[in-house]
Design an enzyme around this catalytic site. Sequence first.
Site, PDB file in Angstrom:
ATOM      1  N   GLY A 285      37.660  42.172  49.400  1.00 24.62           N
ATOM      2  CA  GLY A 285      37.846  41.117  48.413  1.00 24.62           C
ATOM      3  C   GLY A 285      39.175  41.291  47.707  1.00 24.62           C
ATOM      4  O   GLY A 285      39.996  42.125  48.101  1.00 24.62           O
TER       5      GLY A 285
ATOM      6  N   PHE B  22      40.131  43.405  41.369  1.00 25.70           N
ATOM      7  CA  PHE B  22      39.202  43.190  40.264  1.00 25.70           C
ATOM      8  C   PHE B  22      37.893  42.513  40.687  1.00 25.70           C
ATOM      9  O   PHE B  22      37.224  41.895  39.882  1.00 25.70           O
ATOM     10  CB  PHE B  22      39.868  42.403  39.123  1.00 25.70           C
ATOM     11  CG  PHE B  22      41.227  42.911  38.767  1.00 25.70           C
ATOM     12  CD1 PHE B  22      41.376  44.163  38.181  1.00 25.70           C
ATOM     13  CD2 PHE B  22      42.363  42.170  39.047  1.00 25.70           C
ATOM     14  CE1 PHE B  22      42.637  44.649  37.857  1.00 25.70           C
ATOM     15  CE2 PHE B  22      43.627  42.654  38.732  1.00 25.70           C
ATOM     16  CZ  PHE B  22      43.757  43.896  38.135  1.00 25.70           C
ATOM     17  N   SER B  23      37.545  42.638  41.970  1.00 23.03           N
ATOM     18  CA  SER B  23      36.310  42.016  42.465  1.00 23.03           C
ATOM     19  C   SER B  23      35.141  42.989  42.530  1.00 23.03           C
ATOM     20  O   SER B  23      34.020  42.577  42.820  1.00 23.03           O
ATOM     21  CB  SER B  23      36.549  41.400  43.846  1.00 23.03           C
ATOM     22  OG  SER B  23      36.907  42.408  44.790  1.00 23.03           O
TER      23      SER B  23
ATOM     24  N   THR C 185      35.631  48.851  44.745  1.00 25.85           N
ATOM     25  CA  THR C 185      35.478  50.291  44.526  1.00 25.85           C
ATOM     26  C   THR C 185      34.171  50.594  43.806  1.00 25.85           C
ATOM     27  O   THR C 185      33.508  51.589  44.106  1.00 25.85           O
ATOM     28  CB  THR C 185      36.693  50.842  43.754  1.00 25.85           C
ATOM     29  OG1 THR C 185      37.871  50.600  44.539  1.00 25.85           O
ATOM     30  CG2 THR C 185      36.553  52.336  43.487  1.00 25.85           C
TER      31      THR C 185
ATOM     32  N   GLU D  70      40.578  52.017  49.242  1.00 30.29           N
ATOM     33  CA  GLU D  70      41.943  51.485  49.388  1.00 30.29           C
ATOM     34  C   GLU D  70      42.398  51.541  50.844  1.00 30.29           C
ATOM     35  O   GLU D  70      43.516  51.949  51.163  1.00 30.29           O
ATOM     36  CB  GLU D  70      42.924  52.228  48.472  1.00 30.29           C
ATOM     37  CG  GLU D  70      42.576  52.171  47.005  1.00 30.29           C
ATOM     38  CD  GLU D  70      42.669  50.776  46.376  1.00 30.29           C
ATOM     39  OE1 GLU D  70      43.101  49.814  47.057  1.00 30.29           O
ATOM     40  OE2 GLU D  70      42.301  50.654  45.198  1.00 30.29           O
ATOM     41  N   ALA D  71      41.525  51.098  51.730  1.00 26.51           N
ATOM     42  CA  ALA D  71      41.788  51.168  53.176  1.00 26.51           C
ATOM     43  C   ALA D  71      43.047  50.403  53.581  1.00 26.51           C
ATOM     44  O   ALA D  71      43.694  50.764  54.566  1.00 26.51           O
ATOM     45  CB  ALA D  71      40.585  50.650  53.958  1.00 26.51           C
TER      46      ALA D  71
ATOM     47  N   CYS E 293      40.802  29.372  36.061  1.00 29.41           N
ATOM     48  CA  CYS E 293      39.761  28.351  35.924  1.00 29.41           C
ATOM     49  C   CYS E 293      38.351  28.915  35.790  1.00 29.41           C
ATOM     50  O   CYS E 293      37.419  28.172  35.495  1.00 29.41           O
ATOM     51  CB  CYS E 293      39.816  27.387  37.099  1.00 29.41           C
ATOM     52  SG  CYS E 293      39.214  28.088  38.656  1.00 29.41           S
TER      53      CYS E 293
ATOM     54  N   TYR F 244      48.807  42.103  38.420  1.00 28.64           N
ATOM     55  CA  TYR F 244      47.999  41.230  39.275  1.00 28.64           C
ATOM     56  C   TYR F 244      46.917  40.540  38.473  1.00 28.64           C
ATOM     57  O   TYR F 244      46.436  41.068  37.467  1.00 28.64           O
ATOM     58  CB  TYR F 244      47.299  42.047  40.372  1.00 28.64           C
ATOM     59  CG  TYR F 244      48.230  42.675  41.366  1.00 28.64           C
ATOM     60  CD1 TYR F 244      48.686  41.962  42.473  1.00 28.64           C
ATOM     61  CD2 TYR F 244      48.653  43.989  41.213  1.00 28.64           C
ATOM     62  CE1 TYR F 244      49.537  42.548  43.396  1.00 28.64           C
ATOM     63  CE2 TYR F 244      49.507  44.586  42.133  1.00 28.64           C
ATOM     64  CZ  TYR F 244      49.939  43.858  43.227  1.00 28.64           C
ATOM     65  OH  TYR F 244      50.774  44.444  44.137  1.00 28.64           O
TER      66      TYR F 244
END
Length: 191
Positions: free
Chosen positions: A23, A26-27, A30, A96-97, A155, A180
């Site tokens: 994703g 911030f999804s 991890t 962090e692949a 949004c 980001y």
Amino acid sequence: MLFGDERLRRRNEFGGSIEVICGSMFSGKTEELIRRLRRAQIAKLQVEIFKPKTDTRYDETAVVSHDLNSIHSTPVDHSSAILLYGSNTQIVGIDEAQFFDDELPEVCVKLANKGVRVIIAGLDMDFTGKPFGPMPALMAIAEEVTKVHAVCMKCGGPALFSYRLVENKNQLMLGEKESYEPRCRACFNSI
């Protein structure tokens, strides 16, 4: 459908598995990886966790989520180093692949073929919306792919893109909320 012990027996008999959690930034990728690995530790399974040595944002050795949950890991320079650890390992976690080299899918297949459950987390797309590093190949060979979404900062909708806020054209750039923000497709493309 197989349950419990039968499922585990068949996994060990016919090989392990590869799970990918992907994703935007911030999804919760991890966070989900840590959750799955903690459950394996509670079950007293032998767990090894790896991250790229270049990811030093929160900690030199620990995998740390944006919510600051953490789990000890081993930083490695190259994905082939993962094969050198723990002959009795039952679960391998990789965070962090997208920052790993293109040999990571082959390493994961070798582990899975030895009966190891491999759980991988990483960005599926870079800041331009293009597939990122070895992630597309990992998703193609995985038994399970979980796509998680952040909340669009423009949004409030489901976000699948990592929009870069700073001027930098390099694909690899470590950063957090100052660099980001997650965006949905419409807000990402309305630049």
